[in-house]
Design a protein around this motif. Structure first.
Motif, PDB file in Angstrom:
ATOM      1  N   VAL A 224      97.162 103.534 166.134  1.00 41.07           N
ATOM      2  CA  VAL A 224      98.008 104.290 167.060  1.00 41.07           C
ATOM      3  C   VAL A 224      99.437 104.402 166.529  1.00 41.07           C
ATOM      4  O   VAL A 224     100.391 104.460 167.309  1.00 41.07           O
ATOM      5  N   LEU A 241     101.639 109.911 172.362  1.00 41.79           N
ATOM      6  CA  LEU A 241     101.033 108.743 171.727  1.00 41.79           C
ATOM      7  C   LEU A 241     101.758 107.473 172.150  1.00 41.79           C
ATOM      8  O   LEU A 241     101.126 106.449 172.442  1.00 41.79           O
ATOM      9  N   ALA A 244     100.626 106.394 175.445  1.00 36.53           N
ATOM     10  CA  ALA A 244      99.308 105.759 175.386  1.00 36.53           C
ATOM     11  C   ALA A 244      99.423 104.310 174.921  1.00 36.53           C
ATOM     12  O   ALA A 244      98.746 103.419 175.447  1.00 36.53           O
ATOM     13  N   ALA A 249      96.870 101.256 174.659  1.00 33.36           N
ATOM     14  CA  ALA A 249      95.993 101.775 173.606  1.00 33.36           C
ATOM     15  C   ALA A 249      96.260 101.060 172.279  1.00 33.36           C
ATOM     16  O   ALA A 249      97.403 100.883 171.879  1.00 33.36           O
ATOM     17  N   ILE A 252      92.009 104.714 168.326  1.00 32.32           N
ATOM     18  CA  ILE A 252      91.584 106.065 168.703  1.00 32.32           C
ATOM     19  C   ILE A 252      90.186 106.286 168.143  1.00 32.32           C
ATOM     20  O   ILE A 252      89.966 106.208 166.934  1.00 32.32           O
ATOM     21  N   ARG A 256      89.700 109.751 171.438  1.00 22.53           N
ATOM     22  CA  ARG A 256      89.943 109.124 172.732  1.00 22.53           C
ATOM     23  C   ARG A 256      90.581 107.749 172.516  1.00 22.53           C
ATOM     24  O   ARG A 256      90.227 107.028 171.589  1.00 22.53           O
ATOM     25  N   TYR A 257      91.519 107.407 173.406  1.00 24.54           N
ATOM     26  CA  TYR A 257      92.238 106.142 173.270  1.00 24.54           C
ATOM     27  C   TYR A 257      91.365 104.966 173.707  1.00 24.54           C
ATOM     28  O   TYR A 257      90.612 105.051 174.688  1.00 24.54           O
TER      29      TYR A 257
END
Length: 325
Positions: A224, A241, A244, A249, A252, A256-257
């Motif tokens: 990330v 990002l 997220a 997160a 990925i 999708r996180y």
């Protein structure tokens, strides 16, 4: 590979196959019998392939104690994380630092052999998108497996790093002599409402329904950082990002996180994606996770903890990092 009659191969495909067998034997330390079992051929065939790889110069035998750790690393990872199998790509030299491109090329050759080990006749196989999966597709030799279906996990996308997402699926399907099902829709839609409308189309519904009954899936996981492919492909912004990451997160997967425990985090752009979701991937019986680089250690652990890996292919530095956790 058929046990009695080997398919005709070009010299390049043959050398690629010999290289993969040599990596398993000399790099990972598997026995000839173990390799034969994985490849579904006789032990005599493996003996002949190893001999031919030496005669053709594909393998240069050199005793180096570091290589002996490869098999131990794989076994330790398999036992620590209760995985079905682990493959560790060994560096050509412990003294020469490899670039990411070199490490990825070597990892892809090992992963290509892992695909052939794990896929079985009659499997429905899902294929993701990204530089790692494209490298695996390029490295795979032609080896037909009966009655296999190959499905695209992410709708059509393109970036400066990687060709269109369907290329990964089509190439792996061709190498396996399999029936290919691509997603005839963009991976990222311009609006949430349009994404909903497209997903309601019968043709798209039928394609997406296949992804809910996979026998096997092949994918990688990204980190990330701002260099992630999701940003490079223009599918999200650095600001989104960062949001997220603030929400937990760490990786990925299929755009999708993922949280640290491998759960899907529903944040933009997931509501505009047309791609397999994490639940689809988790339901597959066999999940081949291919990862290169210690910067993806947290993301790799998230997949493992979330039940998103039954088979793991990693480079040696990442293998060591995972064992240190």
């Amino acid at each position: 590979m058929n046990k009695t009659t080997a398919p005709q191969r070009s010299s390049g495909e043959k050398e690629a196959l010999l290289s993969n067998v040599a990596l398993l034997y000399y790099g990972e330390g598997l026995t000839q019998g173990e390799i034969a079992k994985r490849m579904k051929v006789s032990r005599a065939t493996i003996v002949n392939m190893l001999r031919e790889s030496r005669e053709l110069g594909v393998v240069e035998i050199r005793v180096d104690g570091h290589f002996l750790t490869g098999s131990n690393l794989a076994r330790e990872l398999r036992e620590k994380f209760s995985l079905e199998d682990v493959y560790v790509a060994q560096p050509a030299s412990e003294t020469v630092r490899m670039s990411r491109a070199q490490s990825l090329e070597q990892l892809a050759r090992v992963a290509a052999m892992a695909v052939l080990d794990v896929v079985e006749p009659g499997d429905r196989l899902g294929v993701a998108w990204g530089e790692t999966i494209m490298a695996v597709a390029d490295a795979m030799p032609r080896n037909a497996v009966p009655d296999v279906e190959v499905c695209q996990l992410i709708g059509s996308m393109i970036s400066e790093r990687v060709p269109a997402s369907e290329n990964c699926t089509i190439q792996i399907a061709n190498k396996l002599g399999a029936q290919c099902f691509t997603l005839h829709v963009p991976g990222l839609i311009s609006s949430v409402e349009l994404a909903r409308q497209l997903c309601a189309e019968p043709t798209i519904q039928m394609q997406m329904e296949r992804l809910k009954s996979l026998d096997m899936a092949i994918y990688s996981v990204g980190n990330v950082t701002s260099q992630t492919h999701l940003v490079a492909a223009g599918m999200t912004s650095e600001e989104a990002l960062a949001d997220a990451v603030a929400a937990g997160a760490v990786g990925i997967l299929c755009c999708r996180y993922l949280s640290a425990d491998g759960a899907q985090i529903d944040l933009p752009p997931q509501d505009r994606l047309i791609a397999a979701d994490v639940a689809d991937l988790k339901s597959a019986r066999k999940k081949l996770l291919v990862v290169c680089g210690t910067d993806r250690a947290d993301a790799t652990l998230a997949c493992i903890h979330g039940g998103l890996a039954t088979h793991l292919v990693v480079d040696k530095p990442l293998a060591l990092a995972l064992l240190d956790v």
